[in-house]
Design a protein around this motif. Structure first.
Motif, PDB file in Angstrom:
ATOM      1  N   ASP A 201      38.171 -13.406 100.954  1.00  0.00           N
ATOM      2  CA  ASP A 201      39.487 -13.225 101.552  1.00  0.00           C
ATOM      3  C   ASP A 201      39.325 -13.211 103.070  1.00  0.00           C
ATOM      4  O   ASP A 201      38.472 -12.501 103.611  1.00  0.00           O
ATOM      5  N   LEU A 202      40.129 -13.995 103.755  1.00  0.00           N
ATOM      6  CA  LEU A 202      40.033 -14.114 105.209  1.00  0.00           C
ATOM      7  C   LEU A 202      41.116 -13.334 105.934  1.00  0.00           C
ATOM      8  O   LEU A 202      41.063 -13.207 107.164  1.00  0.00           O
ATOM      9  N   TYR A 203      42.084 -12.801 105.186  1.00  0.00           N
ATOM     10  CA  TYR A 203      43.282 -12.221 105.790  1.00  0.00           C
ATOM     11  C   TYR A 203      43.245 -10.697 105.839  1.00  0.00           C
ATOM     12  O   TYR A 203      42.739 -10.042 104.930  1.00  0.00           O
ATOM     13  N   ALA A 204      43.840 -10.163 106.904  1.00  0.00           N
ATOM     14  CA  ALA A 204      44.093  -8.724 106.978  1.00  0.00           C
ATOM     15  C   ALA A 204      45.241  -8.391 106.019  1.00  0.00           C
ATOM     16  O   ALA A 204      45.826  -9.271 105.381  1.00  0.00           O
ATOM     17  N   ASN A 211      40.896 -10.844 108.882  1.00  0.00           N
ATOM     18  CA  ASN A 211      40.020  -9.700 108.673  1.00  0.00           C
ATOM     19  C   ASN A 211      38.639 -10.061 109.240  1.00  0.00           C
ATOM     20  O   ASN A 211      38.494 -11.078 109.941  1.00  0.00           O
ATOM     21  N   GLN A 212      37.607  -9.281 108.951  1.00  0.00           N
ATOM     22  CA  GLN A 212      36.282  -9.557 109.507  1.00  0.00           C
ATOM     23  C   GLN A 212      35.756 -10.928 109.082  1.00  0.00           C
ATOM     24  O   GLN A 212      35.141 -11.645 109.889  1.00  0.00           O
ATOM     25  N   ASN A 213      36.002 -11.295 107.826  1.00  0.00           N
ATOM     26  CA  ASN A 213      35.563 -12.615 107.361  1.00  0.00           C
ATOM     27  C   ASN A 213      36.279 -13.726 108.122  1.00  0.00           C
ATOM     28  O   ASN A 213      35.672 -14.737 108.497  1.00  0.00           O
ATOM     29  N   GLY A 214      37.591 -13.539 108.312  1.00  0.00           N
ATOM     30  CA  GLY A 214      38.374 -14.540 109.025  1.00  0.00           C
ATOM     31  C   GLY A 214      37.936 -14.686 110.476  1.00  0.00           C
ATOM     32  O   GLY A 214      37.881 -15.803 111.013  1.00  0.00           O
ATOM     33  N   VAL A 215      37.633 -13.573 111.112  1.00  0.00           N
ATOM     34  CA  VAL A 215      37.141 -13.611 112.497  1.00  0.00           C
ATOM     35  C   VAL A 215      35.806 -14.351 112.554  1.00  0.00           C
ATOM     36  O   VAL A 215      35.580 -15.200 113.426  1.00  0.00           O
TER      37      VAL A 215
END
Length: 259
Positions: A201-204, A211-215
């Motif tokens: 999951d990339l979203y907050a 989120n951290q993955n998305g960043v």
């Protein structure tokens, strides 16, 4: 005879010593030169809350790939390119040093709107900013963002992430053509991950911000573009496992990153 042999041994030893010293002197300056030629890039980030968390992670990933990123950023929440083009602080920052690149990120929804609306609300201000950037001797770059997790249902009924991403892609491509700029296709990497069977999951929680993955994914795309390296070392950062970091960084190999 013994004295002669002893003297000869001393001469041979001394000759070997000189050769070793000479070799060291030849190699050491080369090492110092390699250290001095480490790539150093200066980047100014202009955008809003989508851009805000990225620069330090971009810097960290770049460092693990042998480069140094010096950066500054102006990222007030919700700001558009129009607001930035009218901001004395933004214009001053563009000219405050000899940046290599200046990254522009539009408000997260505007580029996905109609071409008519883009003509009114984006193009004049993108042109003004890219003109200032070039006058300052830097290269403007456009940060293609991602579609929201459930699309832009505020403005489009039955919208989806993929539909919004397609509109954003078209919008940023048109902004690029209008301003003769290059696009860093971060949103396309997001779409690839979000459309795959990988459970990342990339979203907050708001379904909009990263989120951290998305960043991390966004930063990896930036580093790959800036360093012209399709394959990156992927250090685990901010609690992201090495396995996840490597998986996210692999997405850069699938993108058309045309510097």
């Amino acid at each position: 005879m013994k004295e002669f042999k002893s003297h000869l041994k001393i001469q041979i030893f001394f000759l070997i010593f000189l050769l070793l010293v000479g070799a060291y002197l030849l190699v050491e300056p080369k090492k110092q030169t390699e250290q001095k030629t480490q790539e150093i890039l200066s980047v100014l980030f202009i955008g809003n809350s989508y851009t805000r968390p990225l620069p330090p992670i971009i810097q960290a990933i770049a460092k693990s790939n042998g480069a140094q990123i010096i950066y500054s950023s102006i990222t007030p929440g919700g700001w558009t390119l129009q607001k930035h083009s009218e901001s004395a602080d933004t214009l001053e920052a563009i000219h405050e040093r000899a940046w290599d690149y200046v990254v522009l990120q539009e408000q997260s929804q505007l580029p996905s709107f109609s071409e008519e609306q883009r003509h009114k609300e984006i193009y004049p201000y993108a042109k003004k900013l890219t003109k200032e950037i070039r006058l300052a001797g830097a290269t403007p770059l456009l940060f293609l963002t991602w579609g929201r997790k459930h699309g832009d249902t505020q403005n489009y009924s039955n919208d989806t992430r993929s539909k919004m991403q397609a509109r954003l892609f078209e919008g940023y491509q048109n902004i690029a053509q209008t301003t003769s700029s290059k696009v860093i296709p971060v949103g396309l990497a997001w779409e690839t991950i979000s459309s795959s069977d990988k459970v990342i999951d990339l979203y907050a929680h708001d379904g909009s911000h990263p989120n951290q993955n998305g960043v991390y994914l966004s930063a990896a795309v930036f580093v790959s573009y800036l360093l012209k390296q399709p394959q990156l070392n992927a250090p685990p950062i901010n609690g992201i496992s090495k396995e996840t970091a490597e998986l996210l960084a692999q997405q850069t190999k699938k993108l058309n990153l045309d510097p």
